[in-house]
Design an enzyme around this catalytic site. Structure first.
Site, short mmCIF file in Angstrom:
data_model
loop_
_atom_site.label_atom_id
_atom_site.label_comp_id
_atom_site.label_asym_id
_atom_site.label_seq_id
_atom_site.Cartn_x
_atom_site.Cartn_y
_atom_site.Cartn_z
N GLU A 14 4.00 1.00 6.33
CA GLU A 14 2.89 1.94 6.09
C GLU A 14 1.85 1.89 7.20
O GLU A 14 1.06 2.81 7.32
CB GLU A 14 2.23 1.65 4.73
N ASP A 68 4.10 6.62 6.34
CA ASP A 68 3.33 7.65 5.64
C ASP A 68 2.98 8.73 6.65
O ASP A 68 2.16 8.52 7.55
CB ASP A 68 2.07 6.99 5.05
N LYS A 110 3.66 -2.05 -9.20
CA LYS A 110 3.39 -2.90 -8.02
C LYS A 110 2.03 -3.56 -8.15
O LYS A 110 1.09 -2.94 -8.66
CB LYS A 110 3.44 -2.06 -6.74
N ASP A 138 2.88 -6.82 -3.02
CA ASP A 138 2.43 -6.31 -1.73
C ASP A 138 1.37 -7.24 -1.14
O ASP A 138 0.31 -7.42 -1.73
CB ASP A 138 1.84 -4.90 -1.94
N ALA A 139 1.67 -7.83 0.03
CA ALA A 139 0.74 -8.76 0.68
C ALA A 139 -0.17 -8.08 1.69
O ALA A 139 -1.01 -8.74 2.33
CB ALA A 139 1.52 -9.89 1.35
N ASN A 140 0.02 -6.78 1.92
CA ASN A 140 -0.85 -6.03 2.83
C ASN A 140 -1.01 -6.66 4.21
O ASN A 140 -2.09 -6.63 4.81
CB ASN A 140 -2.22 -5.78 2.19
N GLU A 185 6.48 -6.77 -0.13
CA GLU A 185 6.00 -5.73 0.79
C GLU A 185 5.01 -6.24 1.83
O GLU A 185 4.13 -7.03 1.51
CB GLU A 185 5.35 -4.62 -0.04
N HIS A 205 4.34 5.30 1.66
CA HIS A 205 3.00 4.91 1.20
C HIS A 205 2.16 6.17 0.96
O HIS A 205 2.40 7.20 1.56
CB HIS A 205 2.36 4.08 2.32
N GLU A 248 5.27 6.61 -3.46
CA GLU A 248 4.27 5.78 -4.13
C GLU A 248 3.38 6.66 -5.01
O GLU A 248 3.27 7.86 -4.80
CB GLU A 248 3.40 5.07 -3.07
N SER A 249 2.75 6.07 -6.00
CA SER A 249 1.82 6.79 -6.87
C SER A 249 0.74 5.81 -7.30
O SER A 249 1.02 4.65 -7.59
CB SER A 249 2.62 7.31 -8.07
N TYR A 250 -0.53 6.28 -7.28
CA TYR A 250 -1.65 5.44 -7.74
C TYR A 250 -2.24 6.10 -8.98
O TYR A 250 -3.08 6.98 -8.85
CB TYR A 250 -2.74 5.34 -6.68
N LYS A 255 -0.85 -6.42 -6.05
CA LYS A 255 -1.23 -7.08 -4.80
C LYS A 255 -1.03 -8.58 -4.91
O LYS A 255 -1.22 -9.17 -5.98
CB LYS A 255 -2.69 -6.77 -4.48
N ASN A 295 -4.71 7.43 2.17
CA ASN A 295 -5.80 6.48 1.93
C ASN A 295 -5.56 5.23 2.76
O ASN A 295 -4.46 4.98 3.23
CB ASN A 295 -5.87 6.12 0.44
MG MG Z 1 1.24 -1.50 0.81
#
Ligand code: MG
Length: 387
Positions: free
Chosen positions: A263, A290, A180, A211-213, A237, A320, A339-341, A182, A53
């Protein structure tokens, strides 16, 4: 033995969430089937893949370039030495014919998606779970018990801190012990309040990663590092732009605790640059490449070789993406987890039906291939494409 077709369909994986950089309201993914002429017990072997994703579907590239290169190659050039199975490395080389080096763009996503389907087919032809095949290939013991953490904590219209706390409590109730959230999509003081409320909620039951992306410039990254180091975080992150190795290196002067990134690095050359120039520390930091976004497992094996050269253990890798492909690599090749969502990107992400998270770990079931056949909602979509 030959590949008789490569099918692709672009599917929505939209949700109304956002991180510091993008919203996911128009997100798509490519679903791919690699159809072989191999029959097992009266059923055709078909390998499946999808592109994780966060990047979009790659139907154009797959249909215009990569599919044809596989179908136009001599079948014997895509098989292993003894002709008993497809060879993912040779199929990869066929796909990458007439592609210049560097500038990886999004072709790495197209190739990674097909590569996932190829490995699924290869493991099904061998009649083994992919993680066991990978462990055998590297002469090591598979470990079906894999660490997973719950990635969530997105920004969402109308979501306040009590909703954020409830979300995190829900992950703990489902067996996770690392969660985690954001950061970087709100002012620093708001993020501080969000972090404090989550830490207050999870107490000593779990650890929190942020995580700051890739959102922060150097000044903001340092301001956040100084704020975050007051808290016992699991990791900080993707702080700045994924390709800004100097920024990443600079933050290690302000932040001693673990950091994570990778990622959005899509090749072993980019991974090597991160290790060369990013100041990442092999004793505590995490790498999140990933494979589904970055030329697949054939390329990921090269990345793992680079890690070894730079003194990194594969156990520092927690990819990721939350897909079963990385779960297999983790169980087969000794990565640190995945990772897992828990509530997002369905039906693509997640685990085979019946797999439960306990104390932050899952146990891989023994399903031939990647394990998609064990997830009813996902395999239904896949089979609609090619069976
Ligand atoms: Mg991330």
């Amino acid at each position: 033995m030959r590949i008789i077709d490569v099918c692709e369909v672009t599917k929505p994986i939209a949700s109304p969430i956002r991180n510091a950089y993008i919203d996911f309201s128009k997100m798509t993914t490519s679903l791919v089937a690699v159809v072989t002429d191999v029959m097992h017990n009266g059923r055709r072997i078909v390998g499946y893949g999808f592109n994780s994703n966060g990047r979009y579907g790659q139907g154009g590239l797959i249909r215009e370039r990569f599919r044809d290169r596989i179908l136009e190659a001599k079948p014997e050039c895509l098989m292993n030495e003894d002709g008993t199975n497809l060879d993912p490395h040779r199929i990869w080389a066929a796909m990458m014919t007439n592609e210049k080096p560097g500038g990886h763009g999004e072709r790495s996503v197209a190739v990674g998606t097909i590569d996932m389907a190829v490995w699924d087919a290869v493991a099904k032809i061998a009649d083994k779970p992919l993680f066991r095949l990978l462990a055998e290939m590297k002469d090591r013991e598979a470990d079906p018990r894999v660490f997973v953490y719950a990635a969530g904590g997105y920004y969402y219209p109308g979501k306040d801190n009590s909703a954020l706390r409830a979300e995190m409590r829900g992950y703990l109730d489902r067996g996770y012990n690392v969660v985690k959230m954001k950061i970087g999509g709100a002012p620093l003081d708001d993020d501080r309040a969000r972090i404090e409320s989550v830490l207050d909620e999870i107490g000593s039951d779990a650890q929190l990663a942020v995580d700051a992306n890739g959102r922060f410039d150097l000044e903001t990254a340092i301001a956040y590092a100084k704020m975050l180091r007051e808290y016992p975080l699991f990791w900080y992150e993707e702080i700045g732009d994924p390709l800004d190795y100097a920024l990443q290196a600079a933050i290690s002067e302000f932040y001693d605790a673990p950091m994570a990134t990778g990622e959005n690095l899509f090749s072993h050359q980019d991974a090597r640059n991160l290790l060369r120039y990013g100041g990442m520390r092999a004793d505590r930091d995490y790498l999140q490449f990933d494979c589904a976004l970055s030329y697949g497992l054939v390329e990921y094996l090269r990345t793992l070789d680079i890690l070894r050269q730079f003194g990194w253990s594969p156990s520092r890798c927690i990819p990721h993406g939350g897909h079963q492909m990385s779960l297999n690599i983790a169980a087969g090749l000794g990565l640190g987890g995945n990772e897992s969502y828990p509530d997002l990107f369905q039906p693509y992400g997640g685990f085979p039906d019946g797999v439960r998270v306990e104390e932050g770990h899952i146990v891989m079931p023994d399903i031939p291939g990647i394990g998609f056949e064990g997830k009813a909602d996902l395999i239904k979509l896949m089979q609609e494409l090619a069976e």
